[in-house]
Design a protein around this motif. Structure first.
Motif, PDB file in Angstrom:
ATOM      1  N   MET A  19       0.850  -1.141   0.056  1.00 51.80           N
ATOM      2  CA  MET A  19       0.059   0.122  -0.118  1.00 51.80           C
ATOM      3  C   MET A  19       0.948   1.254   0.035  1.00 51.80           C
ATOM      4  O   MET A  19       0.389   2.342  -0.785  1.00 51.80           O
ATOM      5  N   VAL A  20       1.843   1.209   0.616  1.00 54.87           N
ATOM      6  CA  VAL A  20       2.998   2.284   0.610  1.00 54.87           C
ATOM      7  C   VAL A  20       3.566   2.578  -0.607  1.00 54.87           C
ATOM      8  O   VAL A  20       3.467   3.691  -0.977  1.00 54.87           O
ATOM      9  N   LEU A  21       3.872   1.316  -1.099  1.00 53.34           N
ATOM     10  CA  LEU A  21       4.529   1.430  -2.697  1.00 53.34           C
ATOM     11  C   LEU A  21       3.669   2.133  -3.669  1.00 53.34           C
ATOM     12  O   LEU A  21       3.964   2.902  -4.310  1.00 53.34           O
ATOM     13  N   LYS A  22       2.443   1.723  -3.712  1.00 54.87           N
ATOM     14  CA  LYS A  22       1.513   2.019  -4.443  1.00 54.87           C
ATOM     15  C   LYS A  22       1.317   3.597  -4.381  1.00 54.87           C
ATOM     16  O   LYS A  22       1.160   4.163  -5.184  1.00 54.87           O
ATOM     17  N   SER A  23       1.137   4.028  -3.175  1.00 56.09           N
ATOM     18  CA  SER A  23       0.762   5.287  -2.855  1.00 56.09           C
ATOM     19  C   SER A  23       2.040   6.063  -3.265  1.00 56.09           C
ATOM     20  O   SER A  23       1.916   7.161  -3.885  1.00 56.09           O
ATOM     21  N   PHE A  24       3.378   5.482  -3.114  1.00 54.54           N
ATOM     22  CA  PHE A  24       4.499   6.306  -3.560  1.00 54.54           C
ATOM     23  C   PHE A  24       4.605   6.586  -4.850  1.00 54.54           C
ATOM     24  O   PHE A  24       4.822   7.508  -5.508  1.00 54.54           O
ATOM     25  N   LEU A  25       4.327   5.523  -5.668  1.00 53.56           N
ATOM     26  CA  LEU A  25       4.165   5.421  -7.194  1.00 53.56           C
ATOM     27  C   LEU A  25       3.308   6.193  -7.735  1.00 53.56           C
ATOM     28  O   LEU A  25       3.151   6.825  -8.791  1.00 53.56           O
ATOM     29  N   LEU A  72      13.854   2.876  -7.747  1.00 58.41           N
ATOM     30  CA  LEU A  72      12.850   2.111  -7.666  1.00 58.41           C
ATOM     31  C   LEU A  72      11.688   2.606  -8.716  1.00 58.41           C
ATOM     32  O   LEU A  72      10.750   1.947  -9.264  1.00 58.41           O
ATOM     33  N   ILE A  73      11.705   3.936  -8.906  1.00 62.20           N
ATOM     34  CA  ILE A  73      10.388   4.453  -9.814  1.00 62.20           C
ATOM     35  C   ILE A  73      10.913   3.694 -11.396  1.00 62.20           C
ATOM     36  O   ILE A  73       9.927   3.557 -12.098  1.00 62.20           O
ATOM     37  N   ARG A  80       6.290  -2.492 -14.095  1.00 56.22           N
ATOM     38  CA  ARG A  80       4.843  -2.397 -13.914  1.00 56.22           C
ATOM     39  C   ARG A  80       4.581  -0.692 -13.911  1.00 56.22           C
ATOM     40  O   ARG A  80       4.306  -0.263 -13.314  1.00 56.22           O
ATOM     41  N   PRO A  81       4.579  -0.263 -15.179  1.00 56.46           N
ATOM     42  CA  PRO A  81       4.306   1.217 -15.658  1.00 56.46           C
ATOM     43  C   PRO A  81       2.952   1.688 -15.224  1.00 56.46           C
ATOM     44  O   PRO A  81       2.855   2.524 -15.181  1.00 56.46           O
ATOM     45  N   ASP A  82       2.004   0.611 -15.094  1.00 55.37           N
ATOM     46  CA  ASP A  82       0.497   1.077 -14.769  1.00 55.37           C
ATOM     47  C   ASP A  82       0.356   1.283 -13.324  1.00 55.37           C
ATOM     48  O   ASP A  82      -0.491   2.222 -13.225  1.00 55.37           O
ATOM     49  N   LEU A  83       1.573   0.987 -12.548  1.00 50.29           N
ATOM     50  CA  LEU A  83       1.307   1.553 -11.249  1.00 50.29           C
ATOM     51  C   LEU A  83       2.165   3.027 -11.097  1.00 50.29           C
ATOM     52  O   LEU A  83       2.003   3.527  -9.932  1.00 50.29           O
ATOM     53  N   VAL A  84       2.775   3.399 -11.822  1.00 49.48           N
ATOM     54  CA  VAL A  84       3.490   4.784 -11.770  1.00 49.48           C
ATOM     55  C   VAL A  84       2.823   5.825 -12.361  1.00 49.48           C
ATOM     56  O   VAL A  84       2.193   6.078 -13.682  1.00 49.48           O
ATOM     57  N   ASN A  85       2.785   7.065 -11.640  1.00 45.81           N
ATOM     58  CA  ASN A  85       2.281   8.405 -12.009  1.00 45.81           C
ATOM     59  C   ASN A  85       3.168   8.871 -13.263  1.00 45.81           C
ATOM     60  O   ASN A  85       4.412   8.930 -13.047  1.00 45.81           O
ATOM     61  N   ASN A 106      -0.421  -4.371 -18.135  1.00 48.91           N
ATOM     62  CA  ASN A 106       0.434  -3.309 -17.241  1.00 48.91           C
ATOM     63  C   ASN A 106       0.878  -2.189 -18.255  1.00 48.91           C
ATOM     64  O   ASN A 106       1.834  -1.333 -17.532  1.00 48.91           O
ATOM     65  N   SER A 107       0.396  -1.681 -19.334  1.00 46.28           N
ATOM     66  CA  SER A 107       0.891  -0.827 -19.979  1.00 46.28           C
ATOM     67  C   SER A 107       0.563   0.637 -19.421  1.00 46.28           C
ATOM     68  O   SER A 107      -0.400   0.964 -18.980  1.00 46.28           O
ATOM     69  N   ILE A 108       1.499   1.627 -19.454  1.00 44.91           N
ATOM     70  CA  ILE A 108       1.197   2.862 -19.077  1.00 44.91           C
ATOM     71  C   ILE A 108       0.484   3.537 -19.913  1.00 44.91           C
ATOM     72  O   ILE A 108       0.115   4.704 -19.669  1.00 44.91           O
ATOM     73  N   PHE A 109       0.398   3.179 -21.265  1.00 41.97           N
ATOM     74  CA  PHE A 109      -0.396   3.978 -22.225  1.00 41.97           C
ATOM     75  C   PHE A 109      -1.840   3.561 -22.089  1.00 41.97           C
ATOM     76  O   PHE A 109      -2.361   3.977 -23.063  1.00 41.97           O
TER      77      PHE A 109
END
Length: 431
Positions: A19-25, A72-73, A80-85, A106-109
């Motif tokens: 949960m911390v990781l997802k919030s950070f990302l 980490l980013i 897992r680019p889908d998790l990254v803002n 998992n695509s960021i696009f």
């Protein structure tokens, strides 16, 4: 780090760390993360992130006191680019994906549209649910279907995703052949023994009854959790009315059966099609007038702006407006433009100058549409009449409208029909 090592590390982190990781990302500050997760303070968040970094093999040497947050980013941007803002990706090397076919899960696009995804994710948990996804080609139907299936699988549901284009001519010669093949495909996808012959009795019982019995007495009892059955390109069957009448009637029957407490509540259906239903179906037997309808819209201006950011294109509002003036919010056309502009370092002006020509990036796409149109002379002439008309009084037959809509060439604005975008208007006005 290899993909297998990344997945193993991701599985090892605790629920709180995840949960911390997802919030950070997602781009939240340590203070905001601590508040949202009810942690004691931001220092607790920092300790969690440090432990996460160690799990992913980012370790400080003795005496070193620096953070591996950026690393980490970058790691998650790769796996897992889908998790990254997208706002965190500035300076991160971007891995472009050629926009063809289904967008990887998992695509960021992948751009979520309004509440469509979340609504579908919620709906799939209801016993006996039926979701109907409709949109022209290249609008993202299969990508949405795949995400619904992945979401169900994450909650330990069994899933079977079938593309009805796989049904060959032999399978489509009769209803019995089709339903037998259908049952065999589902069995194989579930990794269950094919027992179709044991349940098929054509001397006394109909193919519909046999198929229903196969699911009710064999397939569904074999699994101890819900089954999500996704049927892509179901409009393939519209060209085989005798099969479509019974098969779609069967889906409606199964949906109705699930309203009572029984084994059919295990089955959840997701049906995808690209055209209106232009065959005559009994209103009481059609699955297309029940369930949850999803009509995939074009991207909004805000969503196009978001996609530009994900391509690391520092566009202003007027640049987004210029692109949309040419291709509207059509997901495929927008993504293809951004892919080439980013990859080839094109200016928006250079792209727009050649977009509607055989020298532009859409050349292959436009020629494919042209070839398909030329196979139906009447359809082609009707479309050219619509493009070249200076009024809104062009009358098209319903069947022609359905075909043009399915090809993605037209859109409906209220009761009016018009070319989907200026790109098509310009290109086909020359033909």
């Amino acid at each position: 780090m290899k993909k297998e090592e990344f997945d193993a590390a991701f599985e090892k982190i605790t629920k709180t760390q995840r949960m911390v990781l997802k919030s950070f990302l997602a781009g939240k500050t340590d203070e905001a993360i601590a508040q949202s997760l009810s942690l004691s303070d931001s220092s607790t968040v920092r300790r969690h992130i440090a432990k996460i970094c160690r799990e992913f093999e980012f370790k400080n040497q003795e005496g070193e006191h620096f953070s591996y947050r950026q690393e980490l980013i970058e790691l998650f941007a790769h796996f897992r680019p889908d998790l990254v803002n997208p706002n965190l990706l500035t300076g991160v090397q971007l891995t472009l994906e050629f926009p063809e076919g289904q967008i990887p899960v998992n695509s960021i696009f992948y751009i979520e549209r309004s509440t469509i995804e979340s609504d579908c994710y919620q709906e799939i948990f209801y016993p006996g649910t039926l979701i109907l996804i409709k949109a022209p080609k290249l609008m993202g139907k299969t990508s949405l279907l795949t995400r619904i299936m992945a979401h169900a699988a994450q909650h330990d549901y069994r899933t079977v995703q079938l593309n009805l284009r796989l049904a060959d001519k032999a399978m489509l010669t009769s209803l019995d052949n089709f339903l037998r093949g259908f049952c065999q495909m589902v069995s194989r996808e579930l990794q269950l023994e094919d027992r179709v012959n044991e349940y098929w009795d054509l001397e006394l019982l109909s193919s519909n009854y046999n198929c229903t019995s196969y699911f009710e007495e064999y397939l569904l009892p074999q699994i101890n959790c819900p089954l999500v059955l996704g049927l892509d390109e179901s409009d393939r069957l519209f060209h085989y009315p005798e099969i479509a009448q019974d098969f779609f009637g069967l889906l409606r029957l199964w949906h109705e059966k699930s309203k009572n407490p029984n084994i059919w509540q295990k089955l959840r259906l997701v049906v995808v099609h690209s055209t209106e239903v232009y065959i005559q179906l009994d209103a009481n037997k059609s699955p297309f007038n029940v369930g949850m309808p999803i009509n995939l819209p074009e991207f909004t201006q805000a969503e196009v702006q978001d996609l530009a950011s994900r391509h690391q294109l520092n566009w202003q509002q007027n640049q987004v407006e210029k692109l949309m003036a040419m291709v509207g919010g059509h997901p495929y056309l927008v993504r293809l433009a951004m892919y080439y502009i980013k990859r080839q370092n094109l200016t928006l002006e250079d792209f727009l100058a050649t977009a509607a020509t055989d020298e532009g990036i859409y050349s292959h796409h436009l020629k494919r549409l042209l070839i398909n149109l030329q196979e139906d002379v009447e359809l082609f002439e009707s479309f050219k009449a619509l493009i070249n008309s200076t009024s809104e009084s062009v009358q098209l037959e319903r069947f022609q409208l359905y075909k043009l809509y399915a090809m993605g060439l037209v859109k409906f604005t209220g009761v009016k029909v018009q070319p989907r975008c200026d790109l098509y208007r310009r290109y086909f006005s020359y033909e």
